[in-house]
Design an enzyme around this catalytic site. Structure first.
Site, mmCIF file in Angstrom:
data_model
loop_
_atom_site.group_PDB
_atom_site.id
_atom_site.type_symbol
_atom_site.label_atom_id
_atom_site.label_comp_id
_atom_site.label_asym_id
_atom_site.label_seq_id
_atom_site.Cartn_x
_atom_site.Cartn_y
_atom_site.Cartn_z
ATOM 1 N N TYR A 1 6.992 -11.173 1.762
ATOM 2 C CA TYR A 1 5.585 -10.776 1.836
ATOM 3 C C TYR A 1 5.456 -9.276 2.078
ATOM 4 O O TYR A 1 4.728 -8.572 1.358
ATOM 5 C CB TYR A 1 4.875 -11.565 2.937
ATOM 6 C CG TYR A 1 3.487 -11.066 3.249
ATOM 7 C CD1 TYR A 1 2.455 -11.214 2.332
ATOM 8 C CD2 TYR A 1 3.208 -10.431 4.467
ATOM 9 C CE1 TYR A 1 1.169 -10.747 2.613
ATOM 10 C CE2 TYR A 1 1.928 -9.968 4.751
ATOM 11 C CZ TYR A 1 0.915 -10.127 3.824
ATOM 12 O OH TYR A 1 -0.343 -9.667 4.102
ATOM 13 N N TRP B 1 -3.329 -9.058 11.757
ATOM 14 C CA TRP B 1 -3.840 -10.189 12.538
ATOM 15 C C TRP B 1 -5.323 -10.434 12.252
ATOM 16 O O TRP B 1 -6.151 -10.528 13.155
ATOM 17 C CB TRP B 1 -3.620 -9.951 14.034
ATOM 18 C CG TRP B 1 -2.189 -9.925 14.477
ATOM 19 C CD1 TRP B 1 -1.072 -9.710 13.714
ATOM 20 C CD2 TRP B 1 -1.716 -10.094 15.828
ATOM 21 N NE1 TRP B 1 0.061 -9.730 14.488
ATOM 22 C CE2 TRP B 1 -0.298 -9.969 15.794
ATOM 23 C CE3 TRP B 1 -2.337 -10.304 17.048
ATOM 24 C CZ2 TRP B 1 0.484 -10.077 16.939
ATOM 25 C CZ3 TRP B 1 -1.552 -10.411 18.194
ATOM 26 C CH2 TRP B 1 -0.160 -10.310 18.133
ATOM 27 N N GLY C 1 -11.668 -14.919 0.006
ATOM 28 C CA GLY C 1 -10.853 -14.624 1.174
ATOM 29 C C GLY C 1 -11.690 -14.192 2.362
ATOM 30 O O GLY C 1 -12.919 -14.056 2.279
ATOM 31 N N ALA D 1 -4.910 -11.385 -2.428
ATOM 32 C CA ALA D 1 -3.519 -11.238 -1.997
ATOM 33 C C ALA D 1 -2.855 -12.591 -1.875
ATOM 34 O O ALA D 1 -3.522 -13.618 -1.681
ATOM 35 C CB ALA D 1 -3.441 -10.513 -0.656
ATOM 36 N N ASP E 1 -7.852 -13.635 -12.773
ATOM 37 C CA ASP E 1 -6.436 -13.586 -12.407
ATOM 38 C C ASP E 1 -6.004 -12.129 -12.499
ATOM 39 O O ASP E 1 -5.848 -11.590 -13.594
ATOM 40 C CB ASP E 1 -5.632 -14.465 -13.360
ATOM 41 C CG ASP E 1 -4.135 -14.414 -13.097
ATOM 42 O OD1 ASP E 1 -3.709 -13.698 -12.163
ATOM 43 O OD2 ASP E 1 -3.382 -15.075 -13.831
ATOM 44 N N ILE E 2 -5.821 -11.475 -11.346
ATOM 45 C CA ILE E 2 -5.526 -10.043 -11.365
ATOM 46 C C ILE E 2 -4.144 -9.744 -11.946
ATOM 47 O O ILE E 2 -3.849 -8.585 -12.262
ATOM 48 C CB ILE E 2 -5.674 -9.396 -9.969
ATOM 49 C CG1 ILE E 2 -4.679 -9.983 -8.966
ATOM 50 C CG2 ILE E 2 -7.107 -9.513 -9.478
ATOM 51 C CD1 ILE E 2 -4.653 -9.248 -7.628
ATOM 52 N N THR F 1 -1.020 -14.289 0.720
ATOM 53 C CA THR F 1 -0.882 -14.067 2.162
ATOM 54 C C THR F 1 -0.095 -15.156 2.881
ATOM 55 O O THR F 1 0.010 -15.121 4.106
ATOM 56 C CB THR F 1 -2.262 -13.944 2.821
ATOM 57 O OG1 THR F 1 -3.021 -15.132 2.541
ATOM 58 C CG2 THR F 1 -3.014 -12.726 2.304
ATOM 59 N N THR G 1 -0.963 -4.266 4.929
ATOM 60 C CA THR G 1 -0.574 -5.040 6.095
ATOM 61 C C THR G 1 0.419 -4.332 6.995
ATOM 62 O O THR G 1 1.156 -3.440 6.564
ATOM 63 C CB THR G 1 0.057 -6.373 5.623
ATOM 64 O OG1 THR G 1 0.549 -7.119 6.741
ATOM 65 C CG2 THR G 1 1.232 -6.116 4.681
#
Length: 293
Positions: A125, A150, A10, A60, A36-37, A62, A101
């Site tokens: 989300y 952002w 990411g 995440a 794989d969390i 996202t 977020t």
């Protein structure tokens, strides 16, 4: 100290690796394919083997709009995944740092959001990320939850790269101007996480909890796009004029998930606690060629 990073591919995960390679801090970084969390057994095996001091969760779901029809997967990653990491890190005596977020807020406030403001997510989300915050805090008392907004960087998909790509072929673009927010450079987020990790390593303690870290000055998507194309024009990336930008409203550009009209985050708490100023997103745009691919 030893750091384990999830979500290595990411935006923030990529920057963390780059910066840690330049430091003397040992780390291991894993991608979604490597860990794989949502698989508690796999998480336990890795953490027991590696014995990290700090787990930084940069993984995440996202895809904000896709989450509206992919609710199970969004909650599996954004809630259950961090719950696994927080619980198992606590079991081995490790701290957990988790990225969250601005979407945990409804965007109705007329000033920047502080850590003390009531949450009220408006979409799947945001709900899944808030559930992840709560799970992390409940499972591991040694937690840092870093809310940001952002996010953009040289790696991965983001608004800056989308603007540059669209501008290559478009003569005009309509950009939403009635959503305010805090652009945040991924490299700055990584830097903050490493600063906090270093403080914890040296002192054995941190003032745990939720912190906001995002960019300044606050702006809107239209003004952000203007700043991007000013840099594009100055750099000579295109062999054509940059597109003409017009300001449109959220209603002019409907999306499956509702976006907060106000994504501005108040970052006073982290500045007061650690002397960390907001992300300087304007300076981060200076090297615009790095985002052009």
């Amino acid at each position: 100290m030893k750091i384990l990073i999830t979500g290595a591919n990411g935006q923030v995960g990529h920057c963390l690796q780059q910066q840690l390679l330049d430091s003397n801090i040992p780390f291991i970084a894993v991608t979604r394919e490597q860990l794989d969390i949502t698989d508690a057994h796999a998480v336990e095996q890795l953490l027991q083997t590696e014995q990290p001091t700090i787990v930084i969760n940069a993984a995440a779901h996202t895809a904000v709009d896709k989450a509206e029809t992919d609710q199970d997967n969004a909650f599996a990653i954004n809630r259950d995944g961090i719950a696994n990491l927080a619980r198992i890190s606590a079991n081995i005596g490790a701290a957990v740092f988790h990225i969250s977020t601005d979407y945990v807020f409804d965007g109705e406030k007329d000033s920047p959001y502080s850590e003390h403001d009531a949450t009220n997510p408006q979409g799947v989300y945001g709900h899944s990320k808030l559930a992840g915050e709560q799970a992390a805090a409940a499972a591991n008392p040694r937690h840092i939850i870093l809310r940001t907004a952002w996010v953009f960087g040289e790696h991965g998909n983001n608004f800056v790269k989308t603007m540059i790509r669209l501008g290559r072929t478009k003569d005009a673009l309509g950009i939403v101007a009635d959503q305010q927010g805090s652009p945040t450079y991924a490299g700055d987020i990584a830097k903050v996480l490493i600063i906090l990790a270093d403080i914890y390593s040296n002192s054995g303690e941190l003032p745990w909890g939720i912190y906001h870290y995002a960019g300044a000055p606050h702006t809107n998507w239209h003004s952000f796009a203007q700043a991007i194309f000013q840099q594009v024009e100055a750099s000579g990336i295109y062999e054509k004029p940059v597109p003409a930008l017009s300001a449109i409203t959220t209603a002019d550009y409907p999306t499956p998930a509702k976006r907060p009209a106000n994504s501005r985050l108040d970052c006073k708490k982290i500045e007061d606690a650690f002397g960390i100023p907001p992300s300087d997103w304007q300076t981060a745009l200076n090297n615009i060629r790095a985002y052009a691919g």
